[in-house]
Design an enzyme around this catalytic site. Structure first.
Site, mmCIF file in Angstrom:
data_model
loop_
_atom_site.group_PDB
_atom_site.id
_atom_site.type_symbol
_atom_site.label_atom_id
_atom_site.label_comp_id
_atom_site.label_asym_id
_atom_site.label_seq_id
_atom_site.Cartn_x
_atom_site.Cartn_y
_atom_site.Cartn_z
ATOM 1 N N ASP A 46 0.841 -1.193 0.000
ATOM 2 C CA ASP A 46 0.000 0.000 0.000
ATOM 3 C C ASP A 46 0.879 1.246 0.000
ATOM 4 O O ASP A 46 1.650 1.481 0.930
ATOM 5 C CB ASP A 46 -0.891 0.001 1.248
ATOM 6 C CG ASP A 46 -1.806 1.220 1.305
ATOM 7 O OD1 ASP A 46 -2.986 1.081 0.934
ATOM 8 O OD2 ASP A 46 -1.340 2.301 1.719
ATOM 9 N N TYR A 51 3.106 10.042 -0.756
ATOM 10 C CA TYR A 51 4.201 9.480 0.037
ATOM 11 C C TYR A 51 5.558 9.722 -0.607
ATOM 12 O O TYR A 51 6.589 9.659 0.063
ATOM 13 C CB TYR A 51 4.030 7.969 0.238
ATOM 14 C CG TYR A 51 2.802 7.540 1.006
ATOM 15 C CD1 TYR A 51 1.994 8.457 1.673
ATOM 16 C CD2 TYR A 51 2.446 6.200 1.060
ATOM 17 C CE1 TYR A 51 0.862 8.048 2.363
ATOM 18 C CE2 TYR A 51 1.323 5.781 1.749
ATOM 19 C CZ TYR A 51 0.532 6.705 2.393
ATOM 20 O OH TYR A 51 -0.582 6.285 3.072
ATOM 21 N N LYS A 76 -2.865 5.904 -4.147
ATOM 22 C CA LYS A 76 -3.950 6.812 -3.789
ATOM 23 C C LYS A 76 -3.827 8.149 -4.523
ATOM 24 O O LYS A 76 -2.721 8.638 -4.775
ATOM 25 C CB LYS A 76 -3.954 7.063 -2.272
ATOM 26 C CG LYS A 76 -3.951 5.798 -1.435
ATOM 27 C CD LYS A 76 -3.960 6.102 0.050
ATOM 28 C CE LYS A 76 -3.634 4.862 0.855
ATOM 29 N NZ LYS A 76 -2.213 4.535 0.847
ATOM 30 N N HIS A 109 -7.624 9.666 -1.507
ATOM 31 C CA HIS A 109 -6.872 9.630 -0.252
ATOM 32 C C HIS A 109 -7.622 10.284 0.910
ATOM 33 O O HIS A 109 -7.628 9.760 2.029
ATOM 34 C CB HIS A 109 -5.511 10.303 -0.465
ATOM 35 C CG HIS A 109 -4.458 9.849 0.484
ATOM 36 N ND1 HIS A 109 -3.119 9.850 0.169
ATOM 37 C CD2 HIS A 109 -4.524 9.376 1.754
ATOM 38 C CE1 HIS A 109 -2.417 9.397 1.194
ATOM 39 N NE2 HIS A 109 -3.249 9.100 2.167
#
Length: 277
Positions: A46, A51, A76, A109
């Site tokens: 994931d 990120y 996401k 998200h």
């Protein structure tokens, strides 16, 4: 190789119930960390655009030699992209960074609900799914009222709602709304960043089974049917977190951990979080 149980989603696809998360894993070590997770046996990874480590995840996948059909990859859509109307391009950018032709699950998200643009984003996700760029589509951090609005305008029901859930914040109203719509519940920050490890029910179960507090909390999630993906950058912890299929908590132990419920939120409240681009 340990067989991780799977959950059948409402669109017919199956998701490994237990995966590996890479939130806050620095980009320069993401490849190394994900490679270790894949070596241990994780097959569900994931990540997210925000990120900043999708390239490392993709490099680890490519290096692993594991057939694509044996992996489940989630990424996401960030708020700034859907606010700017860039949902479709955002997924294509993520796929390029991951080195993949499709992801298994694409999530919005955060809803950032002040202007309800997440509803436009959902329609775009439906189109991406029909184009084959993602197999399943879902949401993250959606409250029951957000799910209701998606149900009103959408032709596809979210397969997953990924929310903060751990013994100190069980979000039972969201779990009930997910169940109402046939949406699988996925827990982020499932170990409460270690903040419940010293709680008596967790310590007692760990001692009774000869396992760690982290392993107890993971079993608590698994036995209650949630999908989860704890994160670690420590090789030993990556391995020990995966070693949770040789014991079961009793009903009494599960109930005692349920009793730790309080407002132990670690992240932002979805109704109050309006991130910038």
């Amino acid at each position: 190789m340990t067989a991780v149980p799977t959950i059948k989603l409402n669109d017919g696809y199956e998701i490994p119930q237990f995966g590996f998360g890479v939130w806050q894993v620095p980009a320069d070590i993401a490849e190394e960390v994900v490679s270790k997770a894949l070596e241990v046996g994780y097959r569900h990874i994931d990540t997210a655009a925000v990120y900043g480590n999708e390239e490392g995840v993709g490099a680890a996948i490519a290096k692993s030699g594991i057939p694509r059909e044996e992996l489940f990859v989630t990424t996401k859509l960030w708020v700034g992209d859907f606010k700017d109307g860039n949902t479709k391009q955002a997924l294509r950018t993520s796929l390029q960074k991951l080195g993949l032709e499709y992801v298994d699950l694409y999530l919005i998200h955060w809803p950032s609900p002040n202007d309800e643009k997440y509803l436009e984003a959902w329609k775009a996700l439906e189109e991406l799914q029909s184009e084959g760029l993602t197999r399943s589509i879902g949401v993250s951090n959606f409250l029951p009222e957000h799910l209701d609005k998606v149900a009103e305008i959408g032709s596809v029901t979210p397969a997953v709602n990924q929310v903060e859930i751990h013994p100190a914040l069980q979000q039972r109203d969201i779990q009930a709304a997910n169940e109402k719509y046939g949406i699988a519940t996925q827990a982020w920050s499932p170990l409460a960043q270690g903040q419940v490890f010293d709680e008596e029910p967790v310590k007692a179960a760990a001692e009774a089974h000869g396992v760690s507090p982290a392993q107890v909390v993971i079993r608590w999630h698994l036995q209650q049917g949630r999908i989860l993906f704890p994160k670690s950058v420590t090789p030993e912890r990556i391995a020990s977190n995966f070693d949770v299929f040789g014991f079961e908590l009793t009903d009494e132990e599960l109930a005692a951990i349920d009793g730790l419920e309080r407002d132990g939120r670690l992240g932002k409240h979805p109704a109050e979080f309006f991130p910038a681009g």
